[in-house]
Design an enzyme around this catalytic site. Sequence first.
Site, PDB file in Angstrom:
ATOM      1  N   GLU A   1       0.799  -1.223   0.000  1.00  0.00           N
ATOM      2  CA  GLU A   1       0.000   0.000   0.000  1.00  0.00           C
ATOM      3  C   GLU A   1       0.834   1.277   0.000  1.00  0.00           C
ATOM      4  O   GLU A   1       0.468   2.255  -0.655  1.00  0.00           O
ATOM      5  CB  GLU A   1      -0.942   0.009   1.203  1.00  0.00           C
ATOM      6  CG  GLU A   1      -2.086  -0.982   1.116  1.00  0.00           C
ATOM      7  CD  GLU A   1      -3.147  -0.558   0.111  1.00  0.00           C
ATOM      8  OE1 GLU A   1      -3.090   0.581  -0.386  1.00  0.00           O
ATOM      9  OE2 GLU A   1      -4.041  -1.371  -0.176  1.00  0.00           O
TER      10      GLU A   1
ATOM     11  N   ASP B   1      -3.103   8.311  -2.887  1.00  0.00           N
ATOM     12  CA  ASP B   1      -4.116   8.085  -3.922  1.00  0.00           C
ATOM     13  C   ASP B   1      -4.939   9.347  -4.179  1.00  0.00           C
ATOM     14  O   ASP B   1      -6.140   9.399  -3.928  1.00  0.00           O
ATOM     15  CB  ASP B   1      -5.030   6.914  -3.533  1.00  0.00           C
ATOM     16  CG  ASP B   1      -5.930   6.476  -4.679  1.00  0.00           C
ATOM     17  OD1 ASP B   1      -5.598   6.767  -5.849  1.00  0.00           O
ATOM     18  OD2 ASP B   1      -6.975   5.840  -4.406  1.00  0.00           O
TER      19      ASP B   1
END
Length: 242
Positions: free
Chosen positions: A120, A135
């Site tokens: 991640e 993100d």
Amino acid sequence: MGGFFSSTTNESESHDESESDYDKYEDIMEAETTGASWETAQQDKLEYSDKYGDIMEAETTGASWETAQQDKLEYSGPAASEKMAEMDAGKMEKYKTKILNVADFFEIDPAVIAAIISRESRAGNTIKDQDGWGDWNPKRNAYNAFGLMQVDVNPKGGNHTAEGRWDSEIHIQQGTRILVEFIDKFSSWPKEQQLKGGIAAYNVGDLKVESYGNVDKLTTGGDYSNDVVARAKWYKENFSFE
């Protein structure tokens, strides 16, 4: 990005449960104890693998070509996943104690948590300059995810409220709680398949995990659970959690 809401809980229910788990976790972590004696511990020789399956027995095809290009590798598959996990190992050291504490609480293999952190955020390396946010979503003009485990805060996604600092034990506790809730969604599957299904759902939500055979069909890079499993195997074999 990970940390979707479970398909059977709404926002208010999940938030209440989160607060309850948070308080429970805090109380346990702050309580003074000398722990079990050796004799007592031998009454129940449970390993992390007993509750959520053995990560070393989970099938994996490793990282896709797309994911391997993060490090400009000239190969994909388990070898690529292992290389990326190894690249993150030095940075992972600073989170080792926090990972262990959370793993003990949820009775899950710390290698799985480390693998998700590696996938991640590359052990925080890709998000440290944004105070843990990642993100970026230009349509929302906001970030979709937070922390080492990139918990999904997008209102149209996981819609979670970020807990703790981006690199804190409380954040890892939140991400791991979300993960084990998803693993439990696949309780009718064999344990190692259940583990893999939960990992895939952490990325896309359980409703998008159609079957074990197509577990990564809709995940990022088409490989999320396979890549995480391969990274976890590397951490299990090569990273000391002592």
